[in-house]
Design a protein around this motif. Structure first.
Motif, mmCIF file in Angstrom:
data_model
loop_
_atom_site.group_PDB
_atom_site.id
_atom_site.type_symbol
_atom_site.label_atom_id
_atom_site.label_comp_id
_atom_site.label_asym_id
_atom_site.label_seq_id
_atom_site.Cartn_x
_atom_site.Cartn_y
_atom_site.Cartn_z
ATOM 1 N N CYS A 6 -42.694 0.003 4.422
ATOM 2 C CA CYS A 6 -43.409 1.274 4.438
ATOM 3 C C CYS A 6 -42.394 2.414 4.564
ATOM 4 O O CYS A 6 -41.588 2.424 5.491
ATOM 5 C CB CYS A 6 -44.385 1.318 5.602
ATOM 6 N N CYS A 9 -43.623 4.608 8.051
ATOM 7 C CA CYS A 9 -43.574 4.113 9.440
ATOM 8 C C CYS A 9 -42.591 2.957 9.606
ATOM 9 O O CYS A 9 -42.448 2.407 10.694
ATOM 10 C CB CYS A 9 -44.967 3.708 9.924
ATOM 11 N N CYS A 22 -49.979 -0.223 3.660
ATOM 12 C CA CYS A 22 -49.497 -0.392 5.031
ATOM 13 C C CYS A 22 -50.645 -0.196 6.016
ATOM 14 O O CYS A 22 -51.616 0.496 5.722
ATOM 15 C CB CYS A 22 -48.382 0.617 5.317
ATOM 16 N N CYS A 24 -50.628 1.706 8.327
ATOM 17 C CA CYS A 24 -50.692 3.147 8.619
ATOM 18 C C CYS A 24 -51.358 3.908 7.476
ATOM 19 O O CYS A 24 -51.548 5.125 7.565
ATOM 20 C CB CYS A 24 -49.293 3.705 8.898
ATOM 21 N N SER A 26 -50.134 4.173 4.314
ATOM 22 C CA SER A 26 -49.179 4.595 3.287
ATOM 23 C C SER A 26 -49.029 3.510 2.221
ATOM 24 O O SER A 26 -49.111 2.327 2.519
ATOM 25 C CB SER A 26 -47.818 4.857 3.938
HETATM 26 ZN ZN LIG Z 1 -46.681 2.467 7.353
#
Ligand SMILES: [Zn+2]
Length: 364
Positions: A6, A9, A22, A24, A26
């Motif tokens: 990623c 992160c 990801c 997160c 992304s």
């Molecule tokens: Zn991420």
């Protein structure tokens, strides 16, 4: 290698996991094997697979190919002017999306994936359907029910299952996400294997220009799959010491939907929220490019530009290309429109390449 990373992160995941984003939120990136050995190119076939050394596929028998890549690079005007067009519309399904689909589906074959879902009513859907047909993978393409029938003909022609979803484009996105919880989501937007395919355009340009880098590359951008792929390919060549600089990358959007061009003008690092306006350039009518931050950073790092062109400019550029013998869809014509805008502001550098991404037959 074989690990998704990623960029936002720094989390990483093994590629054997059927993952497309990801935790997160992304989109993910991939490290390449490589570097390429120039001597190793001798005797290789003239498809994008001549660059297999820098592609994340291990075994030759997993390669799923319809002869994509190594597309012609020809002068825009018959009397060579140092301005070239790269005929990506000559790929097997009529667009550059075959590059990403070939690499992605090859990886799926290697991983033993038997079934995929994807949402695209355009070139990406057709490309995935064709390569899944070649690989014997079941393919389900989700598209809004309002999509014009002409655009949807190519997908079932390859034996793919076309799922029409009532409601808005968002409803289609939700339907495919629900399906993706059970089946591999072969997203041309999120999956970084697509960029591995498009990066081969950079390797080809380098080889076709006699081991030299073009000064400027102009292309349409929506989600930026072509631009980020080209950026990655030239970056790899730079790190390998084969070239001394990156070409200036120029992304062209339709004024009716230009979140990246707006951001570039304002000096912003993220795409600007915009309304989805009407444009003939359907392939780049993208309100929220998921890799927008990376696209803007890549353009700025190369000293490039991002600009928006009007519908009139796109139409005029399409006619101009036709008069020169190139029949392309409006999305591709936008690239020439952007180039003409730059040329009207001052002489263009020798060795400018304009990427003609999709066939005009798609939009007929
Ligand atoms: Zn991420």
């Amino acid at each position: 290698v074989d690990i998704y990373r990623c960029p936002r992160c720094s989390n990483s995941y093994p590629m054997s996991e059927p993952r497309w984003v990801c935790d997160c939120g992304s989109p993910l990136e991939l490290e390449s094997p490589g570097p390429l050995e120039k001597d190793g190119l001798r005797g290789q076939e003239f498809t994008l697979w001549r660059y297999v050394a820098v592609l994340p596929i291990r075994r030759g028998e997993d390669i799923v190919s319809l002869g994509e890549g190594w597309t012609p690079l020809v002068p825009l005007e018959p009397q060579s002017s140092g301005i070239y067009v790269k005929l990506e519309f000559t790929n097997p399904t009529g667009s550059f999306k075959d590059r990403g689909a070939s690499v992605l589906v090859s990886k799926l074959k290697e991983l033993g994936v038997r079934e995929v879902v994807e949402d695209s009513s355009g070139n990406a859907g057709a490309a995935l359907a064709a390569y899944c047909a070649r690989a014997g993978i079941d393919c389900h393409i989700y598209a809004p029910a309002y999509t014009s029938p002409g655009k949807l003909r190519q997908i079932p022609a390859y034996g793919a299952d076309l799922v029409l979803v009532e409601g808005s484009r968002k409803d289609t996105a939700q339907a495919v996400l629900a399906a993706a919880s059970k089946t591999y989501y072969a997203s041309h937007v999120y999956n970084p294997l697509y960029l591995e395919g498009t990066k081969t355009v950079a390797y080809e340009l380098w080889e076709q220009l006699g081991w030299r880098v073009p000064r400027v590359v102009v292309m349409p951008i929506g989600h930026g799959g072509m631009l980020l792929g080209i950026y990655k390919g030239f970056s790899e060549l730079l790190h390998a010491g084969y070239i001394g600089s990156l070409p200036r990358l120029v992304g062209v959007q339709a004024r009716a939907c230009a979140p990246l061009a707006e951001a570039f003008q304002r000096g912003a690092s993220e795409p600007v929220p915009v309304e989805e306006g009407a444009t003939a350039a359907e392939g780049i009518k993208i309100v929220e490019p998921v890799r927008g931050v990376e696209i803007l950073a890549a353009i700025r790092q190369t000293g490039g530009a991002c600009l928006a062109v009007s519908e009139e400019e796109i139409e005029e550029a399409g006619s101009e290309l036709g008069r020169r013998g190139f029949y392309v869809e409006p999305t591709s014509a936008a690239a020439l429109a952007g180039f003409e805008r730059l040329r009207s502001q001052g002489p263009m550098e020798e060795k400018t390449v304009i990427i003609l991404t999709g066939s005009g037959l798609k939009a007929t």
